[in-house]
Design an enzyme around this catalytic site. Structure first.
Site, PDB file in Angstrom:
ATOM      1  N   LYS A 175     109.746 106.645 -75.309  1.00  0.00           N
ATOM      2  CA  LYS A 175     109.380 105.838 -74.139  1.00  0.00           C
ATOM      3  C   LYS A 175     108.989 104.444 -74.628  1.00  0.00           C
ATOM      4  O   LYS A 175     107.925 104.233 -75.192  1.00  0.00           O
ATOM      5  CB  LYS A 175     108.208 106.444 -73.358  1.00  0.00           C
ATOM      6  CG  LYS A 175     108.047 105.717 -72.018  1.00  0.00           C
ATOM      7  CD  LYS A 175     106.711 105.927 -71.346  1.00  0.00           C
ATOM      8  CE  LYS A 175     105.680 104.876 -71.649  1.00  0.00           C
ATOM      9  NZ  LYS A 175     106.009 103.485 -71.291  1.00  0.00           N
ATOM     10  N   GLY A 228      99.188 101.460 -79.379  1.00  0.00           N
ATOM     11  CA  GLY A 228      98.702 100.797 -78.167  1.00  0.00           C
ATOM     12  C   GLY A 228      97.203 100.582 -78.290  1.00  0.00           C
ATOM     13  O   GLY A 228      96.662 100.516 -79.400  1.00  0.00           O
ATOM     14  N   SER A 229      96.552 100.491 -77.161  1.00  0.00           N
ATOM     15  CA  SER A 229      95.120 100.176 -77.199  1.00  0.00           C
ATOM     16  C   SER A 229      94.292 101.395 -77.601  1.00  0.00           C
ATOM     17  O   SER A 229      94.723 102.543 -77.443  1.00  0.00           O
ATOM     18  CB  SER A 229      94.665  99.710 -75.816  1.00  0.00           C
ATOM     19  OG  SER A 229      94.662 100.809 -74.926  1.00  0.00           O
ATOM     20  N   VAL A 232      93.604 103.704 -74.460  1.00  0.00           N
ATOM     21  CA  VAL A 232      94.673 104.647 -74.111  1.00  0.00           C
ATOM     22  C   VAL A 232      94.838 105.680 -75.229  1.00  0.00           C
ATOM     23  O   VAL A 232      95.048 106.862 -74.965  1.00  0.00           O
ATOM     24  CB  VAL A 232      96.001 103.903 -73.828  1.00  0.00           C
ATOM     25  CG1 VAL A 232      97.124 104.888 -73.552  1.00  0.00           C
ATOM     26  CG2 VAL A 232      95.835 102.949 -72.649  1.00  0.00           C
ATOM     27  N   GLY A 233      94.693 105.223 -76.466  1.00  0.00           N
ATOM     28  CA  GLY A 233      94.810 106.140 -77.607  1.00  0.00           C
ATOM     29  C   GLY A 233      93.832 107.301 -77.515  1.00  0.00           C
ATOM     30  O   GLY A 233      94.164 108.438 -77.855  1.00  0.00           O
ATOM     31  N   GLU A 250      97.998 104.442 -83.606  1.00  0.00           N
ATOM     32  CA  GLU A 250      97.874 103.117 -84.202  1.00  0.00           C
ATOM     33  C   GLU A 250      97.322 102.216 -83.107  1.00  0.00           C
ATOM     34  O   GLU A 250      98.009 101.961 -82.120  1.00  0.00           O
ATOM     35  CB  GLU A 250      99.279 102.673 -84.626  1.00  0.00           C
ATOM     36  CG  GLU A 250      99.280 101.530 -85.560  1.00  0.00           C
ATOM     37  CD  GLU A 250      98.487 101.867 -86.790  1.00  0.00           C
ATOM     38  OE1 GLU A 250      97.458 101.205 -86.959  1.00  0.00           O
ATOM     39  OE2 GLU A 250      98.869 102.794 -87.521  1.00  0.00           O
ATOM     40  N   CYS A 284      98.291  93.698 -83.388  1.00  0.00           N
ATOM     41  CA  CYS A 284      97.072  94.451 -83.702  1.00  0.00           C
ATOM     42  C   CYS A 284      96.492  93.966 -85.014  1.00  0.00           C
ATOM     43  O   CYS A 284      95.338  94.229 -85.313  1.00  0.00           O
ATOM     44  CB  CYS A 284      97.323  95.943 -83.690  1.00  0.00           C
ATOM     45  SG  CYS A 284      98.661  96.428 -84.728  1.00  0.00           S
ATOM     46  N   GLU A 385      88.688  93.385 -78.716  1.00  0.00           N
ATOM     47  CA  GLU A 385      90.048  92.914 -78.971  1.00  0.00           C
ATOM     48  C   GLU A 385      90.570  92.160 -77.747  1.00  0.00           C
ATOM     49  O   GLU A 385      90.620  92.712 -76.650  1.00  0.00           O
ATOM     50  CB  GLU A 385      90.970  94.101 -79.274  1.00  0.00           C
ATOM     51  CG  GLU A 385      92.366  93.642 -79.649  1.00  0.00           C
ATOM     52  CD  GLU A 385      93.312  94.787 -79.990  1.00  0.00           C
ATOM     53  OE1 GLU A 385      93.349  95.765 -79.228  1.00  0.00           O
ATOM     54  OE2 GLU A 385      94.029  94.678 -81.003  1.00  0.00           O
TER      55      GLU A 385
END
Ligand code: UN1
Length: 495
Positions: A175, A228-229, A232-233, A250, A284, A385
């Site tokens: 995705k 991703g963030s 969400v991780g 990551e 990142c 961030e």
């Protein structure tokens, strides 16, 4: 008319089961629509997982060097099409053309590097404690893996995940980010052109909650590889835990550059400009906290300001552009929100701090390169961030203080120190709490054959890149072969 793109499921290009679509917008010019893409949901994900699951038994039995040949051919096609893909990437994602070329190059490098694993994928042999017995380890594939990729490296990061997944014999549902779906289509087309059997990678477009979440929750998916963030991780990790699913994360960064009193200041400024404003700060690994010895902080900030003010914003396709747009309106507002927070917290705004609407830029999502000085470690702009072109300069009194401030972060991806003193450099290498430390170079620009990843809320113990990435995408199988012809009992038959 807007071109209509599709999912790739079970060997066919298809629409979402629900028939809905979303648009792919050029962030430098929101009237430029690259195409419409299926807004998939759990039904599409279920079909894709079923399809790649059915293909797994066959694919895992293709010898790894043969699987790797497909990757080598993929790399060759990418080399041939590098310029065209880079141009399209800039149009889709915004970063300046030379960086898009770098993104395609990083995909090529990763694919060639990992294709070499097709003839390695080493296990171990080791003596057995018993006579006439042999012991060894093998890497075996996991099965179906789910790849959820971000938009900031729309070709490179999917290849960090798909190349090792495939060479190891896994099949995958991919995705891409909803902001860069076209790069996802191109990558899958190129894999197919290179000879990948159609069932091995399926492509499902869509949004995190609608298409990502069903993939994460699907019981037949053995691993989720997510970039991703951190927010969400965490959700991804929780959902994976419920299914006892392997997960490689990551996530965010708040990467410090330490500038010591003996540093080459011009070099440190160049590193800050490149690491802070390259990709509009949307990496990142971006350099977002600059911890400068107070003896040189004034001079450093002056030189940084001059260079930052000289940066030209514009369409990344124009050769005169230094800094492209940010990815979308939501991010633009978020970044601007942080400038307001910084001002309210009492940081000194040296430049930027505003949405940039000059000339052609009013058509897109542009944010002025922003530098805050007199930032303290407690301020939100030095802790959170931002993922935009915002740099915070913090004065520090010593190397020890700089290390302490650097490490007092919820993130730990990249870090850097500028110094001419080898003792300070090695102290920083030892003490900086981050997955990556650069000496006299910026925090960005990791190379594919070294492990990439971070500590604390940046990662969950895995490393992408390097040979270490194979630990994500394989399971260890331990094998004992007893050729004594009799019952031998480990730990018991000791003489
Ligand atoms: C990322 O921002 O998610 O080291 C990856 C770098 C690039 C990769 C960045 N090679 O900046």
């Amino acid at each position: 008319m807007t071109e209509r793109f599709q999912n790739f499921i079970d060997g066919k290009w298809v629409d979402a089961a629900n028939g809905t679509t979303f648009d792919d917008i050029n962030p430098a010019n929101k009237t430029d629509i690259l195409g419409s893409f299926p807004r998939s949901d759990h039904r599409d994900v279920d079909r894709a997982v079923e399809a790649v699951k059915a293909h797994f038994p066959k694919w895992r039995r293709v010898p790894a060097p043969r699987r790797a040949e497909i990757l080598f051919r993929t790399g060759e096609i990418l080399v041939r099409r590098k310029e065209e893909l880079a141009q399209l990437m800039t149009r889709e994602m915004g970063k300046v053309l030379k960086e898009s070329r770098g993104d395609v190059q990083e995909a090529i490098d990763m694919i060639y590097y990992i294709a070499g694993e097709g003839r390695r994928l080493w296990g171990e042999t080791t003596p057995s404690e018993l006579p006439d017995k042999f012991a060894m380890t093998l890497r075996v594939p996991l099965g179906v893996v789910g790849v959820i990729a971000p938009w900031n490296f729309p070709l490179a990061i999917p290849t960090w995940k798909l190349a090792p997944a495939l060479v190891a014999g896994n099949t995958a549902v991919f995705k891409p980010a909803e902001d860069t779906p076209l790069m996802g289509v191109r990558l899958v087309e190129i894999l197919l052109e290179a000879g990948l059997p159609p069932g091995v990678v399926n492509l499902v477009h869509g949004f995190g909650e609608e298409a990502g979440a069903p993939l994460v929750r699907h019981p037949d998916v053995a691993l989720i590889s997510f970039t991703g963030s951190s927010e969400v991780g965490r959700e991804v990790a929780i959902a994976c835990a419920a299914e006892h699913k392997r997960v490689s994360l990551e996530m965010g960064g708040k990467n410090p550059i330490l500038v010591m009193e003996d540093a080459d200041l011009d070099l440190a400024v160049d590193g800050t400009i490149w690491g802070g404003f390259g990709t509009s700060g949307q990496r990142c690994t971006a350099s977002s906290r600059i911890l400068v010895h107070k003896k040189v902080v004034k001079e450093f900030a002056d030189r940084l300001l001059t260079k930052a003010q000289g940066l030209r914003l514009g369409d990344g396709l124009s050769p005169s552009t230094d800094v492209g747009p940010v990815i979308n309106e939501t991010q633009l507002k978020r970044i601007h929100g942080y400038s307001k927070i910084g001002l309210k917290e009492g940081a000194k705004l040296l430049c930027g701090g505003e949405i940039y609407r000059e000339g052609e830029c009013k058509k897109g999502f542009f944010y002025s390169p922003t530098v805050f000085a007199d930032v303290t470690p407690k301020m939100r702009i030095s802790k959170e961030e931002i993922f935009g072109p915002t740099v915070a300069v913090l004065p520090v009194a010593s190397l020890d203080e700089a290390i302490e401030v650097a490490n007092a972060s919820r993130y730990g991806l990249s870090s850097a120190i500028y110094t001419r003193d080898i003792n300070k450099a090695f102290r920083a290498i030892e003490m900086l709490g981050a997955g990556i430390t650069y000496v006299n170079a910026s925090t960005i620009g990791a190379e594919v054959h070294l492990p990439f990843g971070g500590i604390r809320q940046t990662g969950n113990g895995h490393r992408e890149g390097g040979r270490q990435v194979m630990d994500i995408f394989t399971e260890w199988k331990t094998v004992y072969i007893d050729y004594s012809g009799k019952l031998q009992r480990a730990q018991i038959d000791v003489s």
